[in-house]
Design a protein around this motif. Sequence first.
Motif, PDB file in Angstrom:
ATOM      1  N   GLN A  25      -4.213   3.368   2.173  1.00  0.00           N
ATOM      2  CA  GLN A  25      -4.329   1.905   2.115  1.00  0.00           C
ATOM      3  C   GLN A  25      -4.561   1.377   0.703  1.00  0.00           C
ATOM      4  O   GLN A  25      -4.803   0.196   0.512  1.00  0.00           O
ATOM      5  CB  GLN A  25      -5.466   1.430   3.055  1.00  0.00           C
ATOM      6  CG  GLN A  25      -5.251   1.788   4.518  1.00  0.00           C
ATOM      7  CD  GLN A  25      -3.857   1.397   5.022  1.00  0.00           C
ATOM      8  OE1 GLN A  25      -3.381   0.292   4.756  1.00  0.00           O
ATOM      9  NE2 GLN A  25      -3.200   2.295   5.759  1.00  0.00           N
TER      10      GLN A  25
ATOM     11  N   THR B 276       0.854  -1.188   0.000  1.00  0.00           N
ATOM     12  CA  THR B 276       0.000   0.000   0.000  1.00  0.00           C
ATOM     13  C   THR B 276       0.891   1.239   0.000  1.00  0.00           C
ATOM     14  O   THR B 276       2.102   1.149   0.234  1.00  0.00           O
ATOM     15  CB  THR B 276      -0.904   0.043   1.240  1.00  0.00           C
ATOM     16  OG1 THR B 276      -0.071   0.202   2.408  1.00  0.00           O
ATOM     17  CG2 THR B 276      -1.748  -1.216   1.368  1.00  0.00           C
TER      18      THR B 276
ATOM     19  N   GLU C  45       2.513   1.487   3.418  1.00  0.00           N
ATOM     20  CA  GLU C  45       3.552   0.468   3.635  1.00  0.00           C
ATOM     21  C   GLU C  45       4.819   0.796   2.839  1.00  0.00           C
ATOM     22  O   GLU C  45       5.929   0.664   3.352  1.00  0.00           O
ATOM     23  CB  GLU C  45       3.023  -0.909   3.210  1.00  0.00           C
ATOM     24  CG  GLU C  45       1.990  -1.487   4.156  1.00  0.00           C
ATOM     25  CD  GLU C  45       1.257  -2.684   3.559  1.00  0.00           C
ATOM     26  OE1 GLU C  45       0.590  -3.382   4.333  1.00  0.00           O
ATOM     27  OE2 GLU C  45       1.339  -2.902   2.326  1.00  0.00           O
TER      28      GLU C  45
END
Length: 540
Positions: free
Chosen positions: A158, A80, A83
Motif C-alpha cells: 500500500q 500504490t 494498484e
Amino acid sequence: MLTADALTVEFGGQTLFSDVSFVINEKDRIALMGKNGAGKSTLLKILAGVREPSKGKISYPKGTVVAYLPQHLLLEDHRTVFEETATAFSAINEMEKRIEAINQELSERTDYESDDYMQLIEEVSALSEQFYSIEEINYDADIEKTLMGLGFLRSDFQRKTSEFSGGWRMRIELAKILLRRPDVILLDEPTNHLDIESIQWLEDFLVNTAKAVVVISHDRAFVDNITTRTIEVTMGRIYDYKANYSHYLELRKDRRAQQQKQFDEQQKMIAETKEFIERFKGTYSKTLQVQSRVKMLEKLEILEVDEEDTSALRLRFPPSPRSGSYPVIAEGVGKTYGDRPIFSNASFMIERGDKVAFVGKNGEGKSTMVKIIMNELKHDGELKLGHNVKIGYFAQNQASLLDENLTVFQTIDDVAEGDIRTKIKDLLGAFMFGGDNSFKKVKVLSGGERTRLAMIKLLLEPVNLLILDEPTNHLDMRTKDILKQALQDFDGTLIVVSHDRDFLDGLITRVYEFGGGKVIPHLEDIYGYLEKKKMENFNY
C-alpha cells in the motif's frame, strides 16, 4: 510464434545490422549476445514494436502478447505498489466490460437483421471466445505471490511507487509483465537491480512458467540457467546457436577458427593470383588467362573473420601497504532509520587478506554497513578499523565525484603510476573506452560510462581494503572477467556487495548474510552458502 524477416537498421549513414532473419518459437529461451554497440538493445526494441527497422518486418499471429522490459522505465507515481501491479490485468478487465456493454446493447436493440447488429454479434462472440479461453485467475493472490517472489513485503503493497528506488520500481514493472502471462517476454538487463534470491525466483519463473523468452544480460549464471538458444549479433549479422551461453562460447571459438582458416587460404590464393597477373601481364600467350584472373579477383567476395578481442589484459592492483591483522572489527553494531531498525547487534571480524561478500535482499542493510565502515553514518555499537587501513571505495555514486572537465584519458593518466602507464589504452579498451572514446570529456558520458571510469580509477590506487558496492552492473562479461582476475590477484582485503553469483564464485571465501535485522557470517563460498540456504528453506 514471432518472425523477424530481413531486418535492417541504418542510422547516421551506417548500417548497424542488415538482412537479419529468425523465428522465435514457443518455449524458446534465447540469450541475445554481442559486444556493446552491436545492436542488441535496438533489435529487442524492434521485436517489442517500440522501434521500426529501416527495412524488413516483424510478424506474429493475431492475439500474440509481447511484453518488453526496458532498462529505463516510468511508473505512475500516484498509485500504490499493489494498484500499479494490478494494471497488468487492465486489458482483461476492459475485455470483460466490453462484453457486458455489447450484451446490454443487444438486449435493448430490435434491428436483428441489420449489418450493425450482426457486427456486434460477431464482436461479442470473438471477445467471449478469447475471454473464456483465459485461465481463471485469482488476481489478488497472483499479485501477492509475484510481488513477494520479487522481494516485496506485504507492508510494501500500500506504499506509493514514488517511495521506491529505481531498482524496486523496475521490479514492479517486471511483476506486471509476469502477471500478463505473455507469449513472448523481452528482457533488457533484468538482473541489474535484483538480489540473489529474487534472481533465483525469476530464473525459476522463466524456466517453469514463461512461454518464449528473449533476454539481454551480462549475468553469466542467470543466462546459463535460463537459456537454451543463443543469438549473437556481430559485425552487422547474426549467428543462431541451439545452445546456452557457455556451450555457445565453445561453438563460437570453433566457428572463428574455421573462418580464420578459410580467410588465410583465400588470402594465399589472392596473393598467388596477383603474382601470376604481375608476372604475365605483358605476355601475349597468357593474355586470356591474365584477364580471366583479373575478373575473378574483381568479383571475389572477401571473407571476413568475426571480431574477437585477443588482448589478454591482466590487470594488477598496485602492491597493498600492509595493514593490521584485522582491518575491520564490528562489535554490537546496529542502525535504525527513524523507527525502522535495519539490523542490530552485528559483531564480526574481517582478517587481513580475507575476501568476503555481503549478500541479502535489498533494503536489509548491506550498503548501510558499507557506509558505517566508511564512517559516513552514525550508528549503535562500535566499528573499528585496523592499523594503517587505506580504503578504496566503489559505489554507483562514485561516478558523480569525477572531474567533468577532464577527458577519459586524462582522468586515468592523472592517477596511473609505474608500468601500467604504458597500458592505459589497453585498460581503457577493456572497459569499453577504446579509440576516440578515450578523448571524450567526462561531462558527456552516460551514467554507465562514468561508473566504468570510476572503477578504472579505483583499480590504480594503492589501497589495502577494497570495498565494492555492486561493481558489475554496467560491465560486460569480458570486462567482469578482467576485474575478477585483478581482484583474485589483489593482495589486500576485499568486501564486495554483489548479486552476481558467477562473479563471486572463486573470488570470495566467506559470506555475510543480511536479513531479518541480523548479520550472520557463513564460512562457505557463494555456492556453498546458496546450497545451505536451499537446504534450510527445504527443511523449514
